[in-house]
Design a protein around this motif. Structure first.
Motif, PDB file in Angstrom:
ATOM      1  N   GLN A 264      -0.148 -12.833  -8.757  1.00 39.05           N
ATOM      2  CA  GLN A 264      -0.574 -12.557  -7.382  1.00 39.05           C
ATOM      3  C   GLN A 264      -0.324 -11.100  -7.017  1.00 39.05           C
ATOM      4  OE1 GLN A 264      -2.204 -14.920  -5.412  1.00 39.05           O
ATOM      5  NE2 GLN A 264      -2.167 -15.901  -7.440  1.00 39.05           N
ATOM      6  N   PRO A 265      -1.177 -10.535  -6.128  1.00 41.37           N
ATOM      7  CA  PRO A 265      -0.950  -9.150  -5.694  1.00 41.37           C
ATOM      8  C   PRO A 265       0.342  -9.056  -4.869  1.00 41.37           C
ATOM      9  CG  PRO A 265      -2.720 -10.161  -4.420  1.00 41.37           C
ATOM     10  CD  PRO A 265      -2.385 -11.123  -5.517  1.00 41.37           C
ATOM     11  N   VAL A 266       1.049  -7.962  -5.056  1.00 40.46           N
ATOM     12  CA  VAL A 266       2.282  -7.707  -4.300  1.00 40.46           C
ATOM     13  C   VAL A 266       2.067  -6.475  -3.425  1.00 40.46           C
ATOM     14  CG1 VAL A 266       4.745  -7.209  -4.423  1.00 40.46           C
ATOM     15  CG2 VAL A 266       3.684  -8.671  -6.159  1.00 40.46           C
ATOM     16  N   TYR A 267       2.348  -6.644  -2.138  1.00 46.05           N
ATOM     17  CA  TYR A 267       2.163  -5.564  -1.184  1.00 46.05           C
ATOM     18  C   TYR A 267       3.517  -4.940  -0.824  1.00 46.05           C
ATOM     19  CZ  TYR A 267      -2.530  -7.485  -0.663  1.00 46.05           C
ATOM     20  OH  TYR A 267      -3.804  -7.917  -0.911  1.00 46.05           O
TER      21      TYR A 267
ATOM     22  N   LYS B  73      -1.969  -1.126   3.137  1.00 49.55           N
ATOM     23  CA  LYS B  73      -2.833  -2.310   3.018  1.00 49.55           C
ATOM     24  C   LYS B  73      -3.205  -2.686   1.585  1.00 49.55           C
ATOM     25  CE  LYS B  73      -7.201   0.213   3.663  1.00 49.55           C
ATOM     26  NZ  LYS B  73      -8.421   0.360   4.476  1.00 49.55           N
ATOM     27  N   ASP B  74      -3.100  -1.728   0.651  1.00 51.48           N
ATOM     28  CA  ASP B  74      -3.457  -2.021  -0.737  1.00 51.48           C
ATOM     29  C   ASP B  74      -2.249  -2.555  -1.497  1.00 51.48           C
ATOM     30  OD1 ASP B  74      -5.970  -1.010  -0.208  1.00 51.48           O
ATOM     31  OD2 ASP B  74      -5.482   0.999  -0.940  1.00 51.48           O
ATOM     32  N   PRO B  75      -2.480  -3.443  -2.465  1.00 51.27           N
ATOM     33  CA  PRO B  75      -1.347  -3.961  -3.236  1.00 51.27           C
ATOM     34  C   PRO B  75      -0.739  -2.888  -4.143  1.00 51.27           C
ATOM     35  CG  PRO B  75      -3.404  -4.795  -4.118  1.00 51.27           C
ATOM     36  CD  PRO B  75      -3.756  -4.076  -2.858  1.00 51.27           C
ATOM     37  N   LEU B  76       0.587  -2.968  -4.285  1.00 48.95           N
ATOM     38  CA  LEU B  76       1.303  -2.073  -5.204  1.00 48.95           C
ATOM     39  C   LEU B  76       0.961  -2.412  -6.660  1.00 48.95           C
ATOM     40  CD1 LEU B  76       4.921  -2.103  -3.736  1.00 48.95           C
ATOM     41  CD2 LEU B  76       3.536  -0.075  -4.076  1.00 48.95           C
TER      42      LEU B  76
ATOM     43  N   ALA C 283       3.237   2.017  -7.844  1.00 49.64           N
ATOM     44  CA  ALA C 283       1.783   2.155  -7.666  1.00 49.64           C
ATOM     45  C   ALA C 283       1.205   3.126  -8.691  1.00 49.64           C
ATOM     46  CB  ALA C 283       1.473   2.625  -6.251  1.00 49.64           C
ATOM     47  N   GLY C 284       1.949   4.195  -8.988  1.00 46.26           N
ATOM     48  CA  GLY C 284       1.526   5.159  -9.998  1.00 46.26           C
ATOM     49  C   GLY C 284       0.480   6.147  -9.550  1.00 46.26           C
ATOM     50  N   THR C 285       0.147   6.154  -8.256  1.00 42.88           N
ATOM     51  CA  THR C 285      -0.888   7.062  -7.760  1.00 42.88           C
ATOM     52  C   THR C 285      -0.706   7.304  -6.266  1.00 42.88           C
ATOM     53  OG1 THR C 285      -3.288   7.411  -7.536  1.00 42.88           O
ATOM     54  CG2 THR C 285      -2.488   5.153  -7.313  1.00 42.88           C
ATOM     55  N   VAL C 286      -1.174   8.456  -5.785  1.00 48.66           N
ATOM     56  CA  VAL C 286      -1.232   8.689  -4.341  1.00 48.66           C
ATOM     57  C   VAL C 286      -2.627   8.389  -3.808  1.00 48.66           C
ATOM     58  CG1 VAL C 286       0.661  10.362  -4.229  1.00 48.66           C
ATOM     59  CG2 VAL C 286      -1.670  11.171  -4.730  1.00 48.66           C
ATOM     60  N   ASP C 287      -3.541   8.028  -4.708  1.00 51.53           N
ATOM     61  CA  ASP C 287      -4.889   7.630  -4.289  1.00 51.53           C
ATOM     62  C   ASP C 287      -4.886   6.148  -3.948  1.00 51.53           C
ATOM     63  OD1 ASP C 287      -7.556   7.732  -3.708  1.00 51.53           O
ATOM     64  OD2 ASP C 287      -8.230   7.894  -5.794  1.00 51.53           O
ATOM     65  N   ILE C 288      -4.063   5.813  -2.950  1.00 54.30           N
ATOM     66  CA  ILE C 288      -3.863   4.421  -2.559  1.00 54.30           C
ATOM     67  C   ILE C 288      -3.359   4.389  -1.126  1.00 54.30           C
ATOM     68  CG2 ILE C 288      -1.483   4.379  -3.426  1.00 54.30           C
ATOM     69  CD1 ILE C 288      -1.891   1.474  -4.242  1.00 54.30           C
ATOM     70  N   ASP C 289      -3.698   3.362  -0.405  1.00 52.08           N
ATOM     71  CA  ASP C 289      -3.183   3.159   0.950  1.00 52.08           C
ATOM     72  C   ASP C 289      -2.145   2.046   0.892  1.00 52.08           C
ATOM     73  OD1 ASP C 289      -2.622   2.652   3.580  1.00 52.08           O
ATOM     74  OD2 ASP C 289      -4.712   2.417   4.225  1.00 52.08           O
ATOM     75  N   LEU C 290      -0.886   2.432   0.825  1.00 51.43           N
ATOM     76  CA  LEU C 290       0.178   1.437   0.662  1.00 51.43           C
ATOM     77  C   LEU C 290       0.368   0.569   1.895  1.00 51.43           C
ATOM     78  CD1 LEU C 290       3.027   3.221  -1.339  1.00 51.43           C
ATOM     79  CD2 LEU C 290       1.183   1.758  -2.147  1.00 51.43           C
TER      80      LEU C 290
END
Length: 892
Positions: free
Chosen positions: A580-583, A570-573, A561-568
């Motif tokens: 296609q997005p990968v979760y 529900k957000d794609p990695l 993901a490269g960031t902690v500003d993400i909700d893993l």
């Protein structure tokens, strides 16, 4: 053999007859069935060492009659069966022992009196740094650099291995001390000779690293101590302690799909920190143990320092035997462990009544959810879905502070060589590291399986991330290879970088220059994600302000993901090769996949092969030259190994405990000041007093190494005391960095320079602090450096167990504010002059402190934390080592 309670009995196992101190026989006189597992081990220790002098029958009876709810007030002596050391704390231990040989000769004794009397094993695991990463040759390059940097230290340890009996060294590139201890060194039950008779007894251990408690996972009672206490044990001196309270932690159920042992231990840590278990034993029991593999138990036991307990122990049972068999222990040893544990009532019996505990917590493991901890403390657990919010909440005050003073053109963002934008929250370090998790096949193979699925989807690690894989032992690399996942980890640049603590101890190495420049250009608040146990300020890397602890699979996920500003949750990695997005859910391995892989890949042959010649080392180790002789030939030119000043001018005369008059304050600190704050382990700044000293001795910045590696030289370490870049001295309004005010002149100086000026003026010093002072690593240099700066007393709201003990061991008086009081409530600025009177030669439990300043005179009471008569004696002698040295010289 002395047998006051008539409990000696014979154990027959494997055709051998062994004597032992039978708890069953003792139980005919006292009701000990109710005692927790850990206190039964303590009881056996007292029965075995009871001699009417060091251990009395009264102490034995006190444990037998233990009151679970009573506040600890009864002193006992405890003597471990062995000591384990790592090199950061082990080198100063050996330095002290070498200096004690010189000192005992001057006092009329003999050098050979200073010699370990119990097995003492040192594992070199703290020195390798992540200089190279992301390539197949990284591990060998890092080891070559390690030997180049640490040749003097390794030469010194090789001397010690030859000069001292009962002292062995496990060379570099073998593994992390606690994992080597678990996989090979631990005996669980030991045998030895006493008065010409072979006896069996529990394996108990002191370690010069706070995570020694990892061995509690297999039923071995042990905990971290400072090097001072370890040295005393090595020389046959038992430790003085109060009979502790024991908190029971009942585990039920089993971990749900998607949760790991890391998530479990972060949950346990948060719960126990909330309860408050400093100075207490914690003991795990309940039906949930049936669903916990030994490695999971070791993970929970490992983090006892993070939840504040002295130990976090599990009982001996079939799972422990299965692990001994898996790790290639002999069948004779396994038979001894089983027979002894059952004979002594140390075997887990689910049908037996529960033991009495001082308090009980309960956790249904089915409720555990994926978690991280951070961004500054291991007990601050954050659910995976809440990490983004946690990051943003912690960023806001940093961003607000930055807005008023930054010189960055675009704060919070920077373009790196036109290749990518680096922003606040970027994960610049992703490290699979630390004894807590690298010993656990489920989470390590889980990370490998996740990496395999990620690579198959076409995912890659972001270019600004520095990934690293530090297996806890050679066994781990073998099973990652056998499982066919090492290639996928390497494809994501998680190449093996070394066999040691690496990032968890602060040996993360430099960031790529372009990343460092981007951080500086944008004045960025960037993050690390590591599978470690410590994320204190300034520990992981000087340029990284947020640090999150996570399981190895999540470390890999955040690197992608490269960031902690993400909700893993529900957000794609990222985006796969198919566009296609990968979760995270798409690549997370199931519990069954992980357990099947563990069963298919790990066997005893891996352990027997890798530990066959564990003390031998490779060609690099065996080429290290070392001096000969019983006494070390000190080199005045060395900046690594120096004769310490502790015993200079020492005589056989013992002083009194005097009041402290006319003291000034060296620093005023807030809550959770860690031993990392007091005595950093990591990078040495070129402009710091230690950096200036080294440059003055001809050492260039590239050869500074780390504070941890320099612990054999007091000139460096005293200059590094209170030198953490993130420590905040409230005398300077909370400004970061190791500076203070020289009160008489008002000059702003480094803490070292101020202490030097006070010393020249003949002024004693005190330190004021808040709650949990000295939390973290069992770092005796945090006490040694404090003493060498001229600090006579530390007044804090509360102390962590090991650091308080270390202060006493170095002759620094720990004092505690009364409940509800601290420097702020009392209106203390730190500019006052302090009078600490009424110590009454150590007999006082409370004293009155008088602080005189411009605002007048303030009087307040403090508690004197010399907790046992033996500690009073140590303090009167000027420290624990002085006490031991005089005892040995007297016996010559």
């Amino acid at each position: 053999m002395r047998d006051t309670f008539s409990v000696l009995d014979t154990l027959s196992v494997g055709g051998q007859s062994l004597q032992y101190y039978s708890l069953a026989k003792f139980g005919q006189k006292f009701d000990i069935k109710r005692l927790p597992f850990s206190l039964k081990i303590v009881l056996e220790n007292l029965l075995r060492f009871e001699d009417g002098l060091n251990v009395t029958a009264k102490e034995v009876e006190a444990v037998a009659k233990w009151d679970a709810k009573a506040e600890p007030d009864t002193e006992i002596s405890f003597m471990p069966a062995r000591v384990v050391l790592q090199d950061f704390t082990g080198v100063p231990c050996v330095v002290d022992l070498a200096a004690m040989r010189d000192a005992v000769v001057k006092l009329g004794g003999k050098a050979e009196q200073i010699n370990p009397l119990i097995p003492s094993e040192l594992v070199i695991d703290h020195s390798v740094q992540v200089d190279k990463f992301g390539t197949a040759t990284a591990v060998d390059e890092n080891v070559d650099i390690e030997f180049g940097r640490n040749g003097e230290r390794y030469s010194f340890l090789r001397w010690g291995q030859k000069a001292f009996r009962n002292f062995k060294v496990v060379p570099p590139r073998t593994g992390i001390v606690h994992q080597v201890n678990l996989e090979h060194l631990a005996r669980v039950v030991m045998t030895g000779e006493k008065d010409g008779v072979q006896i069996a007894f529990p394996d108990t251990v002191y370690g010069t690293d706070s995570h020694t408690t990892m061995i509690n996972g297999i039923g071995v009672l042990g905990w971290g101590v400072g090097g001072i206490e370890a040295e005393a044990a090595m020389l046959g001196q038992p430790s003085s302690m109060l009979i502790p309270q024991v908190v029971g932690f009942k585990l039920t159920g089993k971990l749900p799909e998607g949760a790991t042992a890391t998530d479990l231990v972060l949950t346990v840590t948060q719960m126990l920190r909330k309860l408050g278990v400093v100075g207490k034993f914690v003991e795990f029991f309940g039906s949930g143990l049936d669903n916990l593999a030994l490695a999971d138990r070791a993970t929970i036991a490992n983090m006892a320092p993070e939840y504040g307990a002295t130990c976090g122990i599990f009982p001996i049972d079939n799972e422990a035997l299965a692990y001994l068999r898996l790790s290639s222990r002999s069948e004779d040893q396994i038979a001894l462990v089983e027979a002894y544990a059952k004979a002594q009532g140390l075997w887990r019996d689910p049908s037996a009544p529960e033991a009495e505990y001082s308090a009980v917590l309960e956790l249904d493991m089915a409720t555990v959810k994926p978690s991280l901890a951070g961004p500054k403390r291991p007990q601050d657990r954050v659910l995976l879905e809440a990490v983004q919010g946690n990051y943003r909440d912690n960023l806001k005050p940093m961003a607000d502070a930055r807005a008023g003073k930054t010189k960055a053109a675009t704060p919070g963002s920077a373009n790196v060589d036109g290749r990518y934008d680096l922003k606040d929250g970027a994960v610049v370090i992703a490290a699979i590291t630390s004894c807590t998790n690298t010993s656990n096949p489920a989470v390590m193979l889980g990370a490998g399986l996740l990496a395999k699925k990620a690579v198959a989807k076409g995912l890659t690690v972001k270019p600004w991330v520095k990934p690293s894989l530090g297996p806890g032992s050679l066994v781990v690399t073998d099973y990652l290879k056998k499982a066919g996942v090492i290639e996928s980890l390497e494809a994501l640049k998680f190449n093996v970088v070394g066999y040691g603590c690496t990032t968890c101890i602060g040996n993360s190495g430099p960031l790529p220059p372009e990343v460092s420049k981007g951080i500086a250009d944008g004045d960025l608040v960037v993050a690390s994600v590591l599978s470690g146990n410590r994320n204190f300020e300034g520990r992981v890397h000087a340029e990284v302000k947020m640090n999150y602890l996570a399981s190895p699979p999540l470390v890999v996920a955040y690197a992608i993901a490269g960031t902690v500003d993400i909700d893993l949750s529900k957000d794609p990695l990222g985006t796969g090769s198919d566009g296609q997005p990968v979760y995270l859910r798409d690549i997370w391995p199931s519990n069954k996949e992980i357990s099947d892989t563990v069963l298919a890949t790990i066997g005893p042959e891996m352990f027997s092969k890798n530990y066959a010649d564990v003390f031998k080392g490779d060609s690099r180790w065996n080429q290290v030259q070392s001096p000969e002789g019983d006494r070390y030939l000190w080199d005045d030119a060395s900046t690594y190994i120096k004769h310490p000043p502790y015993f200079e001018g020492m005589s056989m005369n013992v002083g009194a405990i005097n009041d402290i008059h006319g003291a000034k304050v060296l620093g005023v600190f807030g809550d959770s000041i860690t031993t990392d704050h007091i005595s950093p382990a990591g990078d040495i700044k070129a402009t710091s007093p230690a950096g200036t000293f080294l440059q003055g001795r001809g050492v260039t910045k590239v050869d500074f190494n780390s504070y941890g590696a320099r612990r054999g030289n007091d000139d460096v370490m005293v200059r590094g005391t209170f030198a953490n870049i993130r420590i905040k001295n409230l005398m300077l309004g909370g400004e970061e960095g190791g500076n203070t005010i020289h009160v008489p002149t008002g000059d702003k100086l480094s803490i070292y320079d101020a202490a030097l000026r006070y010393k020249q003026e003949g002024t004693p010093l005190v330190v004021l602090a808040g709650k949990e002072y000295g939390t973290g690593s069992s770092r005796d240099w945090a006490a040694k450096g404090t003493m060498l700066l001229g600090v006579k007393a530390v007044i804090a709201e509360s102390f962590e167990r090991i650091h308080r003990s270390n202060l006493v061991g170095m002759g620094v008086l720990p004092l505690q504010f009364m409940d509800g009081e601290n420097a702020q409530t009392l209106g203390l600025s730190g500019k006052e002059t302090f009078e600490l009177a009424g110590l009454n030669d150590g007999a006082a439990k409370e004293i009155e402190v008088v602080a005189k300043g411009d605002a007048g005179e303030k009087r307040f009471k403090v508690k004197v934390l010399l907790l046992t008569p033996k500690e009073v004696e140590f303090y009167r002698h000027g420290g624990l080592l002085h006490y031991v040295l005089r005892q040995l010289a007297k016996a010559a």
